[in-house]
Design a protein around this motif. Structure first.
Motif, PDB file in Angstrom:
ATOM      1  N   GLU A   9       0.812  -1.219   0.000  1.00 61.13           N
ATOM      2  CA  GLU A   9       0.000   0.000   0.000  1.00 61.13           C
ATOM      3  C   GLU A   9       0.846   1.270   0.000  1.00 61.13           C
ATOM      4  OE1 GLU A   9      -0.155  -2.422   2.209  1.00 61.13           O
ATOM      5  OE2 GLU A   9      -2.216  -3.107   2.517  1.00 61.13           O
TER       6      GLU A   9
ATOM      7  N   ASN B 255     -10.436   5.948   4.935  1.00 57.99           N
ATOM      8  CA  ASN B 255     -10.523   4.602   5.533  1.00 57.99           C
ATOM      9  C   ASN B 255      -9.265   3.782   5.282  1.00 57.99           C
ATOM     10  OD1 ASN B 255     -13.017   5.105   6.543  1.00 57.99           O
ATOM     11  ND2 ASN B 255     -14.122   4.162   4.823  1.00 57.99           N
ATOM     12  N   LYS B 256      -8.788   3.852   4.045  1.00 56.33           N
ATOM     13  CA  LYS B 256      -7.580   3.067   3.683  1.00 56.33           C
ATOM     14  C   LYS B 256      -6.376   3.581   4.460  1.00 56.33           C
ATOM     15  CE  LYS B 256      -9.149   0.428   0.243  1.00 56.33           C
ATOM     16  NZ  LYS B 256      -9.138  -1.013   0.283  1.00 56.33           N
TER      17      LYS B 256
ATOM     18  N   ALA C 202      -6.494   2.397   7.969  1.00 56.24           N
ATOM     19  CA  ALA C 202      -6.121   0.968   8.050  1.00 56.24           C
ATOM     20  C   ALA C 202      -4.607   0.819   7.938  1.00 56.24           C
ATOM     21  CB  ALA C 202      -6.827   0.201   6.939  1.00 56.24           C
ATOM     22  N   LEU C 203      -4.020   1.596   7.007  1.00 58.25           N
ATOM     23  CA  LEU C 203      -2.564   1.526   6.820  1.00 58.25           C
ATOM     24  C   LEU C 203      -1.838   2.011   8.082  1.00 58.25           C
ATOM     25  CD1 LEU C 203      -0.102   1.082   5.024  1.00 58.25           C
ATOM     26  CD2 LEU C 203      -0.467   3.345   4.029  1.00 58.25           C
ATOM     27  N   ARG C 204      -2.363   3.058   8.663  1.00 56.23           N
ATOM     28  CA  ARG C 204      -1.764   3.592   9.903  1.00 56.23           C
ATOM     29  C   ARG C 204      -1.760   2.519  10.993  1.00 56.23           C
ATOM     30  NH1 ARG C 204      -4.312   6.024  14.394  1.00 56.23           N
ATOM     31  NH2 ARG C 204      -2.823   7.237  15.638  1.00 56.23           N
ATOM     32  N   GLN C 205      -2.892   1.827  11.099  1.00 53.36           N
ATOM     33  CA  GLN C 205      -2.988   0.782  12.118  1.00 53.36           C
ATOM     34  C   GLN C 205      -2.000  -0.342  11.844  1.00 53.36           C
ATOM     35  OE1 GLN C 205      -4.842   1.318  14.892  1.00 53.36           O
ATOM     36  NE2 GLN C 205      -3.651  -0.469  15.568  1.00 53.36           N
ATOM     37  N   ASP C 206      -1.835  -0.678  10.572  1.00 51.50           N
ATOM     38  CA  ASP C 206      -0.866  -1.714  10.166  1.00 51.50           C
ATOM     39  C   ASP C 206       0.542  -1.332  10.613  1.00 51.50           C
ATOM     40  OD1 ASP C 206      -2.405  -3.521   9.025  1.00 51.50           O
ATOM     41  OD2 ASP C 206      -1.710  -3.247   6.948  1.00 51.50           O
TER      42      ASP C 206
END
Lengths: 391, 220
Positions: free
Chosen positions: A81, A215-216, A219-223
């Motif tokens: 990503e 949203n993406k 999600a990437l931040r959380q990853d």
């Protein structure tokens, strides 16, 4: 039948003129709401775009100290990503030019990497500095002029004595955010690292993601948090202004609600128009009813007239909004003060959902109020027109 | 003769004023009637109730065996459009339309084929000598011409019942005779029942069937 109805209704100049006034009134009211929504949306969109151009999609930093982009970090950033990333060494200092000075955020960048991540092209050489456009205006300097930078000295024995560097202005850049244009300067990263003796360390990494939807990115931040743990703070590009953006969203909703009053007032003009036509054309309306037009058909004809008024008003409001947008950007006294609104330039940005919501709400109000009126008119005896004829 | 409309104990009040106090009469098919009475006796009110322009306060109007009060809004509209032909004293032509558009108005309202009705209208206009008026606006016509256009509009859809409210009230004596003859001829030709409300004795004498209304009641 509708054609005949319209022929009757618009057989006098007064009704034609009145209808034009009604359409202009309603379209202006609709366009006021659209323009307000558009300014709010434009604020959010412009703010986000500007922020993206200043710091990519995500950025990570460590609160402890400058850090190296080591293998572990590189591995974490080698996700599908993530398109690219760029390390920055940044600190605060002062810029001086003549008698003017300003506290600034000094960003040490690798121009090529930085441009890939942010799409902001900063063209500086090894000993150059790039200034934000508002800062250049403030200092009254241009490309090719020299400025002096004052920043903390690396030499611990000389604490309190700033280090001074004279640099040539290689570029003047604009982010579109007033604060950033006033407070940011770009210097070559290597120059910064050498000046602060931090070797090849950075203190911020900007990240460009494949998909920049909120949203993406979340999600990437959380990853990344999962991969890197608590060593780094990771933020989405707009988080710096998140409370402001949220406030704008709430304000947009509240103002939208309040401005519905403007539409309702304009709808009273439509009702006045219907009442006027009913009075002025009583005899004619009696005649068509006497010749067989049912009350339901008459109500349908009125509703069609209302639909036409709404359609023309919506279409005209579209042009009013374009005009407002033009005025907002080209008439100086209508421009928003950038120091208050952060953005140097604000435009009305609307998507189809905004049009859909505003147009639909206008129609709903129209149907509610005209429904009540038409119900009352429906109850009027057919013979009223005949009685007036003989009166 | 077959019964077309039956009126039973018909009442109509406007607030405290009773315009009809229990009128009873029967109209038969293909017959021609005159309704007489002094001003304010209730004859126009009776006509309006027969035309479905107003709802009675009491009593019944039976049209071909069905109570008019039970007609829905749509049925009442169709009744006014196709069963009734209304001739008004003051012509009531729409000033914004030419006379042809005026006479085709019932066809347009009733979604009847305009082309079909147009041919009929042209024939009637030729018969009444007002073909040259069809392209003109009402204000360009004389009173007699306007009334003839008004009559063409009333019978354009061949109604079963032609109701005329003082059709000669605004005409001179010459035109009065012409219009009455015309109405009688056209009603006979279209096999319609004709009801003429008038207070003119000369007009009333030309009809074999007479109703006299006094104080809201049909007395003979």
């Amino acid at each position: 039948m509708i054609r005949t109805f319209f022929k009757i209704i618009f057989s006098s100049k007064a009704s034609s003129k009145f209808s034009i006034g009604v359409i202009i009134g309603l379209s202006f009211s609709i366009s006021v709401i659209l323009a307000t929504f558009g300014i709010m949306d434009g604020f959010e969109t412009s703010m986000k775009e500007s922020l993206r151009s200043a710091q990519g999609n995500l950025y990570l930093y460590s609160e402890q100290a400058p850090f190296q982009i080591n293998e572990r970090l590189k591995k974490a950033l080698k996700k599908e990503e993530i398109l690219s990333f760029s390390g920055i060494y940044q600190t605060q200092g002062f810029i001086l030019s003549g008698q003017d000075s300003k506290g600034v955020l000094m960003k040490g960048i690798s121009p090529k990497e930085f441009g890939t991540v942010t799409n902001l092209n900063v063209s500086i050489g090894a000993q150059d500095v790039a200034l934000g456009s508002e800062l250049a205006k403030h200092l009254k300097v241009k490309r090719g002029d020299f400025v002096t930078l004052a920043f903390g000295n690396k030499n611990k024995a000389m604490v309190g004595i700033p280090e001074l560097k004279r640099l040539k202005i290689g570029d003047i850049v604009s982010h579109g955010i007033y604060e950033k244009d006033l407070r940011t300067i770009y210097i070559n990263r290597k120059f910064m690292q050498d000046s602060f003796a931090v070797e090849n360390k950075v203190n911020i990494v900007l990240i460009k993601a494949k998909n920049n939807s909120d949203n993406k990115l979340m999600a990437l931040r959380q990853d990344l948090i999962n991969d890197l743990g608590l060593e780094f703070n990771i933020k989405i590009y707009w988080q710096e202004f998140s409370s402001l953006i949220e406030a704008v969203r709430i304000e947009r909703f509240m103002i939208g609600l309040i401005l519905q009053m403007v539409v309702v007032i304009a709808i009273f003009n439509v009702l006045a128009f219907i009442i006027f036509l009913n009075e002025e054309r009583t005899k004619e309306l009696f005649l068509i009813k006497a010749l067989g037009l049912s009350q339901a058909q008459l109500v349908k004809s009125w509703l069609f007239l209302i639909f036409i008024i709404w359609t023309f008003s919506c279409a005209l409001s579209f042009f009013f909004v374009r005009f407002f947008n033009y005025a907002l950007q080209n008439i100086s006294f209508l421009r928003l003060p950038p120091e208050v609104y952060h953005l140097t330039n604000l435009e009305i940005i609307l998507d189809y959902k905004d049009y859909l919501v505003v147009f639909t709400l206008a129609m709903v109000w129209l149907l509610i109020f005209s429904g009540i009126l038409l119900y009352r008119l429906k109850k009027r005896p057919i013979l009223e027109g005949l009685r007036r004829e003989f009166a | 003769m077959k019964e077309l409309v039956k009126v039973e104990n018909l009442k109509k009040s406007f607030g405290k004023i009773s315009a009809l106090r229990g009128a009873t009469l029967t109209l038969e098919e293909r017959q021609q009637y005159v309704v007489r009475g002094a001003s304010g006796s209730g004859k126009s009110t009776l006509l309006h109730l027969l035309a479905g322009l107003d709802r009675p306060s009491g009593g019944k109007i039976w049209v071909a065996g069905k109570d008019l009060a039970k007609y829905s809004d749509k049925e009442l509209g169709r009744y006014r459009n196709q069963f009734i032909g209304l001739v008004f004293q003051f012509h009531f032509l729409l000033p914004s339309m030419d006379c042809l558009s005026n006479v085709l108005l019932p066809a347009r309202i009733g979604n009847v084929s305009v082309d079909k009705v147009k041919q009929k209208v042209l024939d009637l206009a030729a018969q009444l000598g007002v073909v040259h008026c069809l392209g003109k606006f009402p204000y360009e016509l004389s009173g007699g011409e306007q009334q003839r256009i008004n009559i063409i509009r009333a019978i354009s859809l061949e109604p079963k019942l032609i109701l005329c409210d003082e059709p000669t009230g605004s005409l001179d004596s010459d035109n009065t005779d012409k219009v009455v003859d015309l109405l009688k001829d056209l009603a006979s030709h279209t096999e319609s029942t004709l009801v003429v409300v008038t207070h003119d004795d000369k007009v009333a004498r030309q009809f074999p069937n007479k109703f006299f209304i006094q104080d809201g009641v049909v007395v003979n």
